[in-house]
Design a protein around this motif. Structure first.
Motif, PDB file in Angstrom:
ATOM      1  N   LEU A 259      16.071   5.466  11.637  1.00 56.69           N
ATOM      2  CA  LEU A 259      17.472   5.769  11.438  1.00 56.69           C
ATOM      3  C   LEU A 259      18.027   6.475  12.618  1.00 56.69           C
ATOM      4  N   ARG A 260      17.467   7.607  13.197  1.00 59.11           N
ATOM      5  CA  ARG A 260      17.898   8.275  14.250  1.00 59.11           C
ATOM      6  C   ARG A 260      18.001   7.572  15.627  1.00 59.11           C
ATOM      7  N   LEU A 261      16.663   6.572  15.642  1.00 58.01           N
ATOM      8  CA  LEU A 261      16.686   5.772  16.839  1.00 58.01           C
ATOM      9  C   LEU A 261      18.133   4.786  16.966  1.00 58.01           C
ATOM     10  N   GLU A 262      18.351   4.196  15.716  1.00 59.33           N
ATOM     11  CA  GLU A 262      19.526   3.455  15.734  1.00 59.33           C
ATOM     12  C   GLU A 262      20.876   4.221  15.826  1.00 59.33           C
ATOM     13  N   GLU A 263      21.039   5.598  15.552  1.00 58.16           N
ATOM     14  CA  GLU A 263      22.179   6.450  15.705  1.00 58.16           C
ATOM     15  C   GLU A 263      22.155   6.641  17.431  1.00 58.16           C
ATOM     16  N   LEU A 264      20.883   7.009  17.867  1.00 56.79           N
ATOM     17  CA  LEU A 264      20.930   7.164  19.252  1.00 56.79           C
ATOM     18  C   LEU A 264      21.399   6.163  20.314  1.00 56.79           C
TER      19      LEU A 264
ATOM     20  N   VAL B 286      15.506  10.432  23.407  1.00 56.57           N
ATOM     21  CA  VAL B 286      14.639   9.972  22.379  1.00 56.57           C
ATOM     22  C   VAL B 286      13.380  10.849  22.715  1.00 56.57           C
ATOM     23  N   GLY B 287      13.080  11.041  24.042  1.00 57.09           N
ATOM     24  CA  GLY B 287      11.930  12.011  24.255  1.00 57.09           C
ATOM     25  C   GLY B 287      12.232  13.515  23.771  1.00 57.09           C
ATOM     26  N   GLU B 288      13.402  13.883  23.833  1.00 53.65           N
ATOM     27  CA  GLU B 288      13.524  15.202  23.258  1.00 53.65           C
ATOM     28  C   GLU B 288      13.715  15.244  21.875  1.00 53.65           C
ATOM     29  N   GLN B 289      14.359  14.340  21.211  1.00 50.48           N
ATOM     30  CA  GLN B 289      14.653  14.465  19.586  1.00 50.48           C
ATOM     31  C   GLN B 289      13.405  13.899  19.036  1.00 50.48           C
ATOM     32  N   LEU B 290      12.737  12.864  19.270  1.00 52.97           N
ATOM     33  CA  LEU B 290      11.765  11.856  18.707  1.00 52.97           C
ATOM     34  C   LEU B 290      10.771  11.651  19.595  1.00 52.97           C
TER      35      LEU B 290
ATOM     36  N   VAL C  48      16.139  -6.726  15.292  1.00 53.80           N
ATOM     37  CA  VAL C  48      15.012  -5.556  14.553  1.00 53.80           C
ATOM     38  C   VAL C  48      14.562  -4.745  15.691  1.00 53.80           C
ATOM     39  N   LEU C  49      14.479  -3.440  15.304  1.00 52.93           N
ATOM     40  CA  LEU C  49      13.747  -2.672  16.204  1.00 52.93           C
ATOM     41  C   LEU C  49      12.840  -1.934  15.641  1.00 52.93           C
ATOM     42  N   LEU C  50      11.587  -1.951  16.183  1.00 52.69           N
ATOM     43  CA  LEU C  50      10.284  -1.500  15.448  1.00 52.69           C
ATOM     44  C   LEU C  50       9.788  -0.397  16.442  1.00 52.69           C
ATOM     45  N   TYR C  51       9.186   1.058  15.880  1.00 50.99           N
ATOM     46  CA  TYR C  51       8.397   1.785  16.690  1.00 50.99           C
ATOM     47  C   TYR C  51       7.166   2.117  16.268  1.00 50.99           C
TER      48      TYR C  51
END
Length: 193
Positions: free
Chosen positions: A18-23, A61-65, A86-89
């Motif tokens: 969710l945070r990746l999508e928000e960012l 992303v590096g800072e928050q995740l 579709v985003l996968l991590y």
């Protein structure tokens, strides 16, 4: 890489997703957006270094995740048109081999079929009655509504108001959904910040 104005979240598997999508939405850049715009997979096997196409997104992303190490985006296609991605991590770096990419593309095709099957429900006046509806509204639709209110308040196009909101969210660390909620209640509060 342009931002897709009408993009919105359909589903997120966990808080990191969710945070990746928000960012991506806050920054207006990222692998999911690049994938949807280019209609082809975007594969980043190790996300530790700042990616040259998305320096702000990579840094945030590096800072928050910091646990996010690899990002892969697969296009959700309807014919020759990308509906989204579709985003996968992964929490460990990994450059996917050909078979993994093929499987990712198959999964994205399955998502496209599901969305096409649900098209009538998705376009219904009441919207779709599915689990992420509240999340979609809170994180994407409310931001566009707030951008409209701010645009009217400032006398700007809504696209520019959304850019201002993104900049403020990134510079203050206030997530865009929270900033949008404040602005939707009182667009004049923009002047108080």
């Amino acid at each position: 890489m342009p931002h897709i104005a009408e993009a919105q979240l359909v589903c997120a598997s966990d808080r990191v997703a969710l945070r990746l999508e928000e960012l991506q939405f806050e920054v207006g850049r990222g692998p999911g957006i690049a994938c949807a715009v280019g209609a082809s997979p975007v594969l980043v096997g190790d996300f530790r270094e700042v990616h040259p196409l998305w320096p702000v997104f990579s840094t945030v992303v590096g800072e928050q995740l910091p646990q996010v190490r690899a990002l892969w985006a697969f296009p959700v296609m309807s014919g020759y048109e990308a509906l989204g991605s579709v985003l996968l991590y992964r929490t460990t770096p990994w450059y996917p081999h050909r078979k993994a990419v093929e499987q990712g593309m198959l999964a994205a095709r399955a998502v496209a079929r599901l969305l096409e099957d649900m098209e009538t429900e998705l376009l219904a006046e009441d919207g779709c009655d599915w689990e992420p509806q509240g999340m979609v509204d809170a994180h994407w639709l409310s931001a566009h509504r707030a951008a409209g209110a701010l645009a009217e308040h400032l006398g700007l196009p809504s696209s520019e108001a959304l850019l201002l909101m993104r900049a403020r969210a990134l510079s203050t660390g206030i997530p865009l959904p929270l900033l949008a909620a404040d602005l939707a209640r009182d667009p004049a509060s923009w002047n108080d910040r």
